[in-house]
Design an enzyme around this catalytic site. Structure first.
Site, PDB file in Angstrom:
ATOM      1  N   CYS B  79       0.840  -1.200   0.000  1.00 53.08           N
ATOM      2  CA  CYS B  79       0.000   0.000   0.000  1.00 53.08           C
ATOM      3  C   CYS B  79       0.874   1.248   0.000  1.00 53.08           C
ATOM      4  CB  CYS B  79      -0.988  -0.040   1.166  1.00 53.08           C
ATOM      5  SG  CYS B  79      -2.322   1.155   1.013  1.00 53.08           S
ATOM      6  N   HIS B 185      -3.624  -5.192  -0.133  1.00 50.46           N
ATOM      7  CA  HIS B 185      -3.151  -5.686   1.166  1.00 50.46           C
ATOM      8  C   HIS B 185      -3.164  -7.211   1.209  1.00 50.46           C
ATOM      9  CE1 HIS B 185      -2.968  -1.878   3.422  1.00 50.46           C
ATOM     10  NE2 HIS B 185      -3.889  -1.491   2.554  1.00 50.46           N
ATOM     11  N   GLU B 187      -2.036  -9.076   3.450  1.00 53.77           N
ATOM     12  CA  GLU B 187      -2.306  -9.522   4.825  1.00 53.77           C
ATOM     13  C   GLU B 187      -3.796  -9.486   5.156  1.00 53.77           C
ATOM     14  OE1 GLU B 187      -1.231  -6.642   3.921  1.00 53.77           O
ATOM     15  OE2 GLU B 187      -1.975  -5.048   5.234  1.00 53.77           O
TER      16      GLU B 187
END
Lengths: 278, 204
Positions: B79, B185, B187
């Site tokens: 990001c 993202h 994650e």
């Protein structure tokens, strides 16, 4: 293509998931961490925890729940309920929340949203709005905030037959006299990254989202809108996106009590032509 | 050891937990020595470009980050960790970035008639533009989770590994030598994201 999101919402009270009808008559629905992990497996797009624990002293419980959830769940997690200070936000983000929903504190001090967005970024600041349709035959509620002089136009309601919606705070207990559509716009201009809009008239009734409310607010915004309150069937989820123009649909009881599953909801929306991540 | 750079911003815990979930050895650190000795380095990030650069500067991390990239060890930007690699961002005026890659960072700008919302928030698909050690060619359009209002415009088109459609086709992933940097993202992208992180952890 950006997919529409399906978001299960877990109302958490004293560390347990509960669900009521129109904000009362709470039923126990289980352990939040276990439920969150099950939604991860089912492919939910995001999760929302609303901490409805009455006492502020028990804040540690939700932080612990968020922390344990973040170990197991790898999708965005929004946490709301009783968020009052920059420290509250910092603690929730540290515990593993990706977004924080602010409701009552925003109404009492709109500048708080501005400060929060500047400090932590708009992407993690959700403003939650509890809205109820104004009864055209009843007198309007007087402005219930001290800053009304600064934003007098926020208290102007559309005239019947146009529908009007009013903002409530404190879990739907206190009418504020504020026009919900104008309030959403103000919050956007103050840096909110998303609006979570709950229809109090529909919450827990399984009679469908308040589509005119959602469409009116969505059209007024340039930030994403999450529709909440009233989902009972697959058709309701579809209408929330297609007619309510919501970017995401949130539901609680239908998912917790397994009346609908996330996969079947997604299949249905996809079949009806909505962009959905399967 | 994977060093996740702690500059006082960003969802470090999420990134750390995700690496742990795939069995990778990761730590969150702001110690230049730990960054220098790490096997690979991760620059995560959410928030404002300007604040991130200011924090990196204040903590004395700009040089350690640049050096770790120059050293050739695997580098992952997430990001803002992608955006910061470029020369400048137009967020709140023009703010200089790390300048590791030529190009700039600009905001999504849709006209009033558009139904597209900013931030671009939610699950969107990638278009795989070249072969990559982190993506499976059998799945050229995987869904990943995005949340951002700005995107990168690299000068060098050869560095683009993925693009994504949102009003226009924008660059959602860069791969250049040891640099792997993504607008989305991993994650927060469930199985697809964990798989990407697992592959990154195995890079030499």
């Amino acid at each position: 293509m950006l997919a529409k999101r399906i978001i299960p919402c877990l109302d958490v009270k004293d560390g347990r998931v509960v669900k009521g009808v129109q904000f009362v008559n709470l039923r126990d629905a289980g352990d939040p961490v276990e439920i969150a992990a099950a939604y991860e497996q089912e492919g939910a797009d995001e999760l929302t925890f609303l901490d409805i624990t009455a006492s502020h002293e028990n804040r540690g419980i939700i932080l612990d729940v968020v922390q344990r959830t973040a170990e197991k769940v790898f999708m965005p997690l929004t946490v709301g309920g009783g968020v009052r200070s920059l420290d509250d936000i910092r603690n929730l983000l540290k515990a593993g929340a990706d977004k924080v929903a602010i409701n009552t504190a925003a109404v009492h001090n709109p500048e708080f949203v501005k400060q929060a967005a500047e400090k932590f970024g708009s992407q993690c600041i959700v403003v939650a709005i509890d809205a109820k349709q104004v009864d055209p035959n009843a007198p309007l509620n007087p402005p219930a905030v001290e800053w009304k002089e600064r934003h007098p136009t926020l208290f102007v309601m559309p005239q019947p037959p146009q529908p009007a919606w009013e903002v409530y705070t404190h879990g739907g207990r206190n009418p504020m006299g504020i026009n919900a559509v104008l309030w959403a716009r103000l919050m956007e201009s103050y840096g909110a990254g998303e609006i979570l809009l709950t229809s109090m008239d529909r919450d827990g009734t399984k009679s469908g989202y308040d589509l005119p409310l959602n469409r009116t607010v969505s059209d007024a915004l340039t930030i994403p809108l999450v529709a909440s309150g009233g989902a009972g069937t697959l058709e309701h989820l579809y209408a929330g996106v297609a007619e309510g123009k919501a970017d995401a649909v949130l539901a609680a009881s239908i998912f917790h009590f397994k009346e609908l599953t996330i996969p079947e909801s997604k299949q249905y929306l996809k079949q009806r032509g909505i962009p959905i991540r399967i | 050891m994977i060093a996740i750079i702690d500059y006082g911003m960003g969802n470090l815990r999420s990134v750390h937990k995700a690496f742990e979930a795939v069995g990778a050895d990761a730590c969150v650190t702001r110690d230049p020595a730990a960054i220098a000795s790490a096997h690979s380095v991760v620059l995560p990030g959410v928030g404002a470009f300007k604040d991130c650069m200011a924090n990196l500067d204040q903590l004395g991390l700009i040089d350690p980050v640049r050096k770790s990239i120059q050293s050739g060890k695997p580098f992952l930007g997430i990001c803002l960790g992608l955006q910061l690699l470029f020369e400048q961002s137009v967020e709140f005026g023009t703010v200089p970035g790390l300048g590791v890659l030529p190009g700039k960072v600009i905001r999504f700008d849709f006209d009033d008639a558009s139904d597209l919302k900013v931030p671009h928030m939610g699950w969107n698909t990638l278009n795989l533009k070249k072969s990559s050690p982190l993506f499976d060619p059998a799945e050229p359009h995987p869904y990943f989770y995005f949340v951002h209002s700005y995107y990168v415009m690299p000068d060098n088109a050869d560095t683009v590994v993925t693009t994504t459609q949102y009003g226009r086709e924008f660059v959602s992933g860069i791969e250049y030598q040891n640099i792997h940097a993504f607008q989305f993202h991993p994650e927060k992208s469930q199985k697809a994201g964990l798989k990407l992180l697992e592959k990154f952890a195995q890079l030499n």
